[in-house]
Design a protein around this motif. Structure first.
Motif, PDB file in Angstrom:
ATOM      1  N   ILE A 243       0.842  -1.191   0.000  1.00 48.49           N
ATOM      2  CA  ILE A 243       0.000   0.000   0.000  1.00 48.49           C
ATOM      3  C   ILE A 243       0.882   1.247   0.000  1.00 48.49           C
ATOM      4  O   ILE A 243       0.657   2.184  -0.757  1.00 48.49           O
ATOM      5  CB  ILE A 243      -0.934  -0.015   1.214  1.00 48.49           C
ATOM      6  CG1 ILE A 243      -1.863  -1.200   1.103  1.00 48.49           C
ATOM      7  CG2 ILE A 243      -1.742   1.282   1.283  1.00 48.49           C
ATOM      8  CD1 ILE A 243      -2.443  -1.643   2.393  1.00 48.49           C
ATOM      9  N   PHE A 244       1.899   1.208   0.819  1.00 49.47           N
ATOM     10  CA  PHE A 244       2.778   2.376   0.915  1.00 49.47           C
ATOM     11  C   PHE A 244       4.188   2.094   0.403  1.00 49.47           C
ATOM     12  O   PHE A 244       4.966   3.012   0.204  1.00 49.47           O
ATOM     13  CB  PHE A 244       2.875   2.837   2.373  1.00 49.47           C
ATOM     14  CG  PHE A 244       1.540   3.157   2.989  1.00 49.47           C
ATOM     15  CD1 PHE A 244       0.667   4.035   2.366  1.00 49.47           C
ATOM     16  CD2 PHE A 244       1.150   2.582   4.188  1.00 49.47           C
ATOM     17  CE1 PHE A 244      -0.560   4.330   2.920  1.00 49.47           C
ATOM     18  CE2 PHE A 244      -0.076   2.876   4.745  1.00 49.47           C
ATOM     19  CZ  PHE A 244      -0.938   3.752   4.114  1.00 49.47           C
ATOM     20  N   ASP A 245       4.545   0.817   0.268  1.00 51.99           N
ATOM     21  CA  ASP A 245       5.920   0.480  -0.075  1.00 51.99           C
ATOM     22  C   ASP A 245       6.087   0.439  -1.586  1.00 51.99           C
ATOM     23  O   ASP A 245       5.535  -0.436  -2.259  1.00 51.99           O
ATOM     24  CB  ASP A 245       6.273  -0.881   0.538  1.00 51.99           C
ATOM     25  CG  ASP A 245       7.739  -1.225   0.295  1.00 51.99           C
ATOM     26  OD1 ASP A 245       8.428  -0.409  -0.355  1.00 51.99           O
ATOM     27  OD2 ASP A 245       8.185  -2.276   0.756  1.00 51.99           O
ATOM     28  N   PRO A 246       6.844   1.362  -2.160  1.00 56.09           N
ATOM     29  CA  PRO A 246       6.960   1.410  -3.620  1.00 56.09           C
ATOM     30  C   PRO A 246       7.633   0.183  -4.194  1.00 56.09           C
ATOM     31  O   PRO A 246       7.443  -0.121  -5.368  1.00 56.09           O
ATOM     32  CB  PRO A 246       7.794   2.669  -3.871  1.00 56.09           C
ATOM     33  CG  PRO A 246       8.456   2.975  -2.592  1.00 56.09           C
ATOM     34  CD  PRO A 246       7.614   2.417  -1.494  1.00 56.09           C
ATOM     35  N   ALA A 247       8.392  -0.554  -3.380  1.00 56.66           N
ATOM     36  CA  ALA A 247       9.053  -1.743  -3.927  1.00 56.66           C
ATOM     37  C   ALA A 247       8.034  -2.775  -4.371  1.00 56.66           C
ATOM     38  O   ALA A 247       8.328  -3.602  -5.214  1.00 56.66           O
ATOM     39  CB  ALA A 247       9.989  -2.343  -2.888  1.00 56.66           C
ATOM     40  N   VAL A 248       6.841  -2.731  -3.790  1.00 53.71           N
ATOM     41  CA  VAL A 248       5.799  -3.659  -4.229  1.00 53.71           C
ATOM     42  C   VAL A 248       4.574  -2.894  -4.726  1.00 53.71           C
ATOM     43  O   VAL A 248       3.451  -3.338  -4.586  1.00 53.71           O
ATOM     44  CB  VAL A 248       5.419  -4.657  -3.109  1.00 53.71           C
ATOM     45  CG1 VAL A 248       6.385  -5.811  -3.092  1.00 53.71           C
ATOM     46  CG2 VAL A 248       5.408  -3.985  -1.749  1.00 53.71           C
ATOM     47  N   GLY A 249       4.819  -1.723  -5.276  1.00 57.48           N
ATOM     48  CA  GLY A 249       3.742  -1.025  -5.955  1.00 57.48           C
ATOM     49  C   GLY A 249       2.996  -0.006  -5.129  1.00 57.48           C
ATOM     50  O   GLY A 249       1.986   0.532  -5.565  1.00 57.48           O
ATOM     51  N   GLY A 250       3.466   0.287  -3.913  1.00 59.13           N
ATOM     52  CA  GLY A 250       2.744   1.232  -3.065  1.00 59.13           C
ATOM     53  C   GLY A 250       3.176   2.667  -3.280  1.00 59.13           C
ATOM     54  O   GLY A 250       4.066   2.959  -4.068  1.00 59.13           O
ATOM     55  N   ASP A 251       2.520   3.561  -2.565  1.00 56.34           N
ATOM     56  CA  ASP A 251       2.800   4.979  -2.706  1.00 56.34           C
ATOM     57  C   ASP A 251       3.131   5.573  -1.340  1.00 56.34           C
ATOM     58  O   ASP A 251       2.260   5.720  -0.496  1.00 56.34           O
ATOM     59  CB  ASP A 251       1.566   5.678  -3.295  1.00 56.34           C
ATOM     60  CG  ASP A 251       1.818   7.160  -3.514  1.00 56.34           C
ATOM     61  OD1 ASP A 251       2.868   7.651  -3.064  1.00 56.34           O
ATOM     62  OD2 ASP A 251       0.971   7.814  -4.144  1.00 56.34           O
ATOM     63  N   PRO A 252       4.397   5.917  -1.098  1.00 57.60           N
ATOM     64  CA  PRO A 252       4.773   6.401   0.229  1.00 57.60           C
ATOM     65  C   PRO A 252       4.156   7.759   0.569  1.00 57.60           C
ATOM     66  O   PRO A 252       3.941   8.062   1.737  1.00 57.60           O
ATOM     67  CB  PRO A 252       6.305   6.496   0.159  1.00 57.60           C
ATOM     68  CG  PRO A 252       6.630   6.563  -1.290  1.00 57.60           C
ATOM     69  CD  PRO A 252       5.553   5.826  -2.002  1.00 57.60           C
ATOM     70  N   VAL A 253       3.857   8.547  -0.458  1.00 61.32           N
ATOM     71  CA  VAL A 253       3.275   9.864  -0.179  1.00 61.32           C
ATOM     72  C   VAL A 253       1.828   9.721   0.285  1.00 61.32           C
ATOM     73  O   VAL A 253       1.337  10.514   1.082  1.00 61.32           O
ATOM     74  CB  VAL A 253       3.401  10.780  -1.411  1.00 61.32           C
ATOM     75  CG1 VAL A 253       2.775  12.133  -1.152  1.00 61.32           C
ATOM     76  CG2 VAL A 253       4.866  10.950  -1.788  1.00 61.32           C
ATOM     77  N   LEU A 254       1.178   8.669  -0.180  1.00 59.00           N
ATOM     78  CA  LEU A 254      -0.193   8.399   0.278  1.00 59.00           C
ATOM     79  C   LEU A 254      -0.220   8.273   1.797  1.00 59.00           C
ATOM     80  O   LEU A 254      -1.125   8.777   2.468  1.00 59.00           O
ATOM     81  CB  LEU A 254      -0.719   7.118  -0.371  1.00 59.00           C
ATOM     82  CG  LEU A 254      -2.104   6.670   0.098  1.00 59.00           C
ATOM     83  CD1 LEU A 254      -3.151   7.678  -0.339  1.00 59.00           C
ATOM     84  CD2 LEU A 254      -2.446   5.295  -0.444  1.00 59.00           C
ATOM     85  N   PHE A 255       0.792   7.600   2.349  1.00 60.73           N
ATOM     86  CA  PHE A 255       0.821   7.474   3.804  1.00 60.73           C
ATOM     87  C   PHE A 255       0.861   8.840   4.466  1.00 60.73           C
ATOM     88  O   PHE A 255       0.173   9.094   5.447  1.00 60.73           O
ATOM     89  CB  PHE A 255       2.030   6.650   4.272  1.00 60.73           C
ATOM     90  CG  PHE A 255       2.128   6.626   5.768  1.00 60.73           C
ATOM     91  CD1 PHE A 255       1.285   5.819   6.513  1.00 60.73           C
ATOM     92  CD2 PHE A 255       3.011   7.466   6.459  1.00 60.73           C
ATOM     93  CE1 PHE A 255       1.331   5.824   7.898  1.00 60.73           C
ATOM     94  CE2 PHE A 255       3.051   7.480   7.838  1.00 60.73           C
ATOM     95  CZ  PHE A 255       2.214   6.657   8.558  1.00 60.73           C
ATOM     96  N   GLN A 256       1.691   9.727   3.906  1.00 64.44           N
ATOM     97  CA  GLN A 256       1.796  11.054   4.526  1.00 64.44           C
ATOM     98  C   GLN A 256       0.459  11.781   4.498  1.00 64.44           C
ATOM     99  O   GLN A 256       0.082  12.444   5.455  1.00 64.44           O
ATOM    100  CB  GLN A 256       2.876  11.873   3.834  1.00 64.44           C
ATOM    101  CG  GLN A 256       4.242  11.213   3.929  1.00 64.44           C
ATOM    102  CD  GLN A 256       5.315  11.978   3.201  1.00 64.44           C
ATOM    103  OE1 GLN A 256       5.207  13.175   2.983  1.00 64.44           O
ATOM    104  NE2 GLN A 256       6.367  11.295   2.822  1.00 64.44           N
ATOM    105  N   HIS A 257      -0.258  11.648   3.382  1.00 63.44           N
ATOM    106  CA  HIS A 257      -1.575  12.288   3.312  1.00 63.44           C
ATOM    107  C   HIS A 257      -2.499  11.743   4.402  1.00 63.44           C
ATOM    108  O   HIS A 257      -3.124  12.495   5.139  1.00 63.44           O
ATOM    109  CB  HIS A 257      -2.212  12.029   1.937  1.00 63.44           C
ATOM    110  CG  HIS A 257      -1.720  12.944   0.861  1.00 63.44           C
ATOM    111  ND1 HIS A 257      -2.013  14.290   0.843  1.00 63.44           N
ATOM    112  CD2 HIS A 257      -0.952  12.722  -0.222  1.00 63.44           C
ATOM    113  CE1 HIS A 257      -1.445  14.838  -0.217  1.00 63.44           C
ATOM    114  NE2 HIS A 257      -0.786  13.921  -0.883  1.00 63.44           N
ATOM    115  N   ILE A 258      -2.566  10.414   4.494  1.00 61.92           N
ATOM    116  CA  ILE A 258      -3.501   9.824   5.463  1.00 61.92           C
ATOM    117  C   ILE A 258      -3.062  10.161   6.880  1.00 61.92           C
ATOM    118  O   ILE A 258      -3.868  10.540   7.721  1.00 61.92           O
ATOM    119  CB  ILE A 258      -3.582   8.295   5.267  1.00 61.92           C
ATOM    120  CG1 ILE A 258      -4.096   7.976   3.868  1.00 61.92           C
ATOM    121  CG2 ILE A 258      -4.499   7.680   6.299  1.00 61.92           C
ATOM    122  CD1 ILE A 258      -4.156   6.498   3.582  1.00 61.92           C
TER     123      ILE A 258
END
Lengths: 545, 420
Positions: A243-258
């Motif tokens: 969900i947040f880990d880009p190594a497996v397709g996530g978006d780290p900035v999404l975490f910051q938003h939430i």
């Protein structure tokens, strides 16, 4: 202010002591009666104990950090130890001290009394809230003792997803603490709506209640989002969902938003209760009506609302679009406007008052200065181009400590001194109170003023080692922290002495018109012996008592 | 005045073109902040003393029976004026600050570009002439420099206090920041996003050289000869001086010369199979052509218009289906975790080299061989006409992709770990 006020002749206790029912402390004395109590006042005392212990623990971590930073390289601990310490400091102070502090203790104790109610709307839920707090704290502390966590209290992904430390148990602990806040918040909202005594209309609601009400709204809207973000981090950490880990397709900035969608409003969960306390303190000790009741009451709701629209100002350099940065910048300034309305109204309340100068009033005075300075630096960091230089430096650390310590801690201490006579029926030494208060202020000022300069000079936060030219400011800051520690230790000392040996306090030692002072000292189990009439307002100092 | 305020506030020296303007706003904002706090405190103190109980001032005041507060005579418009004044002050700050922020975001067209990779816990820099350096960023002074940055592991943040710039560096996408140094010298780089045990050691230096020295830096092998030792900068142990070339890559079996970033991009594009679907001569194929793509404005499937820039290209490599170019089928697979940061950077650079392709090149479909790779190399103005032979796939490029579940690992960067 002389210490004779507690024997003031104006103290007409309604009935002689003999016919008063036993107060909430005397009514039952068994351990069982404490552990299973549904009395909001006893639950408040339980919270007070838990929160004070959290403050001490969080403070110890802060001291360790300040000692470590005395020298540019290793002083007393390793880099990992340092990283864990600032994480633990943040987690304990935010979720175990600041968020539950004023609502859990003073909200629980005084909100029902101020509404003329016997208790909160859901007394058993209230007790559950305390045990959930206890459980959450226990899980968190167990995880901290068993290895701890080194992600910072912000848990930024993907670092937190990869960190080998105990992210999952700590996340679960904080999740549980969040449930406790939500239970308290729901209770306050329902109590305010349904439990008001005859005569207490919305126009006569004490300002404390207005602010706690606004806080509760933020708590129940924002806290679930925190729970969500922590669960997603835990899921990412355990199962690599991506969900947040880009190594497996996530978006780290999404975490910051939430995360900031909760954590920015959380700042108002911490500061609104302080504003609640200060509104009471300033009216009581100037013996004056608030310069504008509605300005204070409604600006709390304004802060609660606009506070939800500003989270992006934590992300000006995180890779959000230029347009978003502009929008979040200007929205953040509106929060400052609501806060400014409050500051002006408090100051104007002093005008032509009959001011008695006491320890709570001294805390109000420090708060006024620290909050204006801290708040205006908040406007400064919302100014996008300036934030680029300051972001994630000590400037930001200093700014939010001005709000958190200069605000929440000062508010907590003001509330503790203001309501101490009502809660415990005894007076503390006014002289010690003033001395300790000056120490707390000076200590605080010298801890965090140098940190503004450190941030200007470019020292990033969360730095274990730093270039030597930052050392003199760090030493100054640690010096301030030691004075602050002394001041707080002194406060704890004389308050414990006052609990045991302080002179008895009367019903209304400050000659306040607030509703809570109508109840006997200490309040009996159901707060009032006979239901008082609430015909006049809580600030009607212009009317004869 | 500037220098006095700068020293009072302990700000670093102002060595970028934007620094002094930002500091001027800083002085304005901080002065008002301090004045505001002191003024409120003084007014409160005055009231507390003057209206203290027993001070003889207020005891006999007849209370206002209507509202009870002495201020109730003040008209509403007065309060409104105060609040509106304050709001306009804040909005003024915001307008100035936002304009500066926009300036910080938009790199000038003629910027020199450097690719930056952050990783736990060091900075790597790759220059257009294919030189690389670790920990030390060499730039010419008086010329805008744009850094195109990505991370190989967690979030980092690139911060140079003396330039007043900062930008987070994210894994899986590219962010950019730019600056123009006004004076040669050495300046600290700090990582400002917490990234683990070595976070505070993730520091580096920018060495800004006068343009002439910068041109010569490949020739001189020692920073000392350029006279920068005296300016407080010490060459870190293990660092081999500016322009320390990596072993030049080989092309085919014969040539042995430094490979330009454009060539690296071309090779990476071929290796990863990009060119099976994307042409480089302007002809549409399965995917949109790369010719003249960079910097153009395209219409997405959703109808939204978007500029093809580093961010869009990177996102399309990582998450191709997020923003589909209108008219093309959603068939591209994700390269998340399969392509190194260097390769992505090189491909982006390769696409940039194609952006000015003349329009008169015939838009014919590319002949493909049985593996789907193009047979004819593209004709790029200004480049050597010699066709570059199909590169052999180096074994290292295949293995280095995933270590510890992390993406973008390269094996080729075994330079000295220079982390101070």
């Amino acid at each position: 202010m002389s210490t004779t006020l507690w024997l003031s002749p104006r103290d007409e206790t309604g009935a002689p002591d003999a016919v008063l029912p036993p107060d909430y402390l005397q009514v039952e004395k068994t351990v069982r009666s404490w552990l299973l109590t549904v009395d909001h006042k006893r639950i408040a005392i339980l919270f007070l104990i838990g929160i004070t212990l959290s403050l001490i623990l969080g403070g110890l971590f802060a001291l360790l950090l300040r000692i470590e930073l005395l020298t540019p390289e290793r002083t007393i601990m390793s880099a990992m130890g340092y990283n864990r310490s600032f994480t633990h400091h943040g987690i304990i102070m935010v979720w175990m001290f600041m968020i539950p502090s004023i609502p859990g203790v003073f909200g629980n104790f005084f909100l029902p009394i101020m509404l003329g109610a016997k208790d909160v709307a859901f007394p058993r839920l209230n007790l559950a809230s305390f045990y959930v707090y206890l459980l959450g704290s226990a899980v968190t502390l167990w995880a901290l003792i068993g290895g701890g966590v080194d992600t910072g209290w912000t848990f930024y992904a993907p670092y937190s997803v990869d960190s080998p430390t105990r992210v999952v148990p700590v996340g679960i602990g904080i999740f549980i603490l969040g449930i406790s806040s939500i239970l308290t918040g729901i209770n306050f909202i329902v109590t305010t709506h349904t439990m008001r005594a005859r005569g207490i209309t919305w126009r006569k609601l004490p300002l404390f209640v207005w602010s706690i009400y606004a806080t509760s709204i933020i708590i129940i809207v924002a806290t679930p989002v925190l729970g969500l973000s922590l669960l997603l981090i835990a899921a990412d950490h355990m199962f690599r969902i991506g969900i947040f880990d880009p190594a497996v397709g996530g978006d780290p900035v999404l975490f910051q938003h939430i995360f900031w969608f909760y954590s920015h409003p959380a700042v108002y969960i911490m500061i609104l209760p302080t504003m609640a306390v200060m509104s009471e303190v300033v009216c009581t000790f100037s013996h004056n009506r608030p310069a504008s009741y509605w300005a204070i009451a409604l600006s709390s709701l304004g802060i609660a609302f606009v506070g939800f629209l500003t989270w992006g100002h934590h992300m000006f350099v995180a890779g959000i679009s230029t347009f978003s940065a502009g929008v979040f910048g200007i929205l953040s300034m509106f929060v400052a406007i609501f806060s400014a309305i409050k500051v002006f109204t408090w100051t104007a309340t002093l005008y032509k008052g009959r001011i008695t100068f006491t320890t709570p009033m001294l805390y109000f005075f420090w708060f006024l200065f620290l909050f204006v300075f801290g708040g205006m630096t908040g406007v400064a960091v919302a100014t996008s181009s300036l934030d680029v230089h300051w972001h994630d430096t000590y400037f930001v650390v200093a700014h939010f400590h001005f709000i958190m310590v200069g605000g929440t801690l000062t508010g907590f201490l003001a509330a503790l001194h203001y309501w101490f006579p009502k809660m415990f029926g005894r007076m503390y030494s006014e002289r010690m109170g003033l001395v300790a208060s000056v120490m707390v202020f000076l200590g605080f000022f010298f801890t965090f003023m140098p940190q503004f300069l450190l941030g200007n000079a470019g020292m990033p936060r969360r730095y274990y080692s730093y270039p030597e030219h930052y050392q003199w400011l760090n030493v100054l800051s640690t010096g301030g922290a030691s004075i602050l520690t002394l001041g707080l230790t002194l406060t704890l000392g004389y308050l414990i002495v006052a609990l045991v040996r302080g002179p008895r306090a009367g019903r209304n030692p400050w000659e306040s018109r607030g509703y809570e002072w109508l109840s006997p000292t200490r309040p009996p189990k159901h707060n009032f012996v006979t239901q008082p009439s609430f015909e006049r307002g809580p600030y009607d100092y212009h009317l004869p008592e | 005045m500037n220098e006095l305020m700068r020293r009072l506030l302990v700000l670093p020296e102002q060595r970028s073109t934007v620094a002094q303007d930002i500091d001027t706003l800083h002085y304005f904002v901080i002065s008002i902040t301090m004045l505001g706090a002191v003024a409120v405190a003084l007014v409160a103190l005055y009231f507390i003393i003057r209206y203290r109980r027993g001070g003889g001032h207020s005891e006999n005041r007849p209370p206002d029976e209507r509202s009870g507060h002495a201020l109730s005579g003040i008209p509403y418009w007065a309060e409104f004026v105060v609040i509106a004044g304050l709001l306009s002050l804040f909005v003024t700050w915001w307008v100035i600050g936002y304009r500066q922020y926009v300036r910080l975001q938009d790199a000038p067209e003629d910027s020199m570009e450097v690719y930056v990779i952050g990783k736990q816990w060091m900075w790597q820099f790759a220059y257009p002439d294919n030189t690389r350096s670790n920990g030390v960023l060499y730039v010419p002074s008086n010329q805008p420099v744009k850094l195109i940055m990505t991370s190989r592991d967690v979030i980092h943040s690139f911060y140079v206090p003396a330039f007043r710039i900062k930008q987070d560096v994210l894994p899986g996408r590219f962010t950019a920041v730019w600056f123009e140094v006004t004076e040669p010298g050495t300046y600290d780089i700090y990582c400002t996003e917490y990234c683990g045990a070595g976070h505070s050691t993730m520091r580096g230096r920018v060495i800004a050289l006068a343009p002439d020295d910068y041109m010569r830096r490949g020739e001189d092998d020692d920073a000392e000869q350029l006279g920068y030792r005296g300016s407080g900068y010490e060459v870190p142990a293990g660092f081999q001086g500016p322009g320390s070339y990596e072993e030049p890559a080989t092309i085919g079996q014969f040539t042995r010369r430094p490979v330009t970033l454009v060539e690296m991009g071309e090779r990476a594009a071929a290796r990863h199979g990009c060119l099976r679907c994307h042409t480089v001569d302007g002809a549409p194929h399965i995917g949109p052509t790369w010719a003249r793509a960079f910097g153009s404005i395209i219409t997405l499937e959703s109808g939204q218009k978007i500029v093809v820039d580093e961010q869009y290209i990177t996102e399309s490599i990582m998450d191709p289906l997020a923003k589909i170019h209108g008219g093309f089928p959603p068939v591209m697979p994700s390269y998340q975790g399969l392509m190194s940061a260097v390769d992505i950077g090189a491909i982006v650079h390769y696409m940039k080299s194609l952006k000015d392709l003349p329009l008169d090149i015939p838009a014919s479909p590319l002949p493909l061989d049985e593996r789907g790779l193009k047979v004819q190399p593209p004709v790029i103005p200004g480049k050597l006409p010699n066709p570059i032979p199909e590169p052999e796939l180096p074994a290292a490029d295949r293995t280095g992709d995933r270590i510890n579940g992390r993406m973008m690992n390269e094996r080729t960067d075994a330079q000295p770990e220079e982390t101070r």
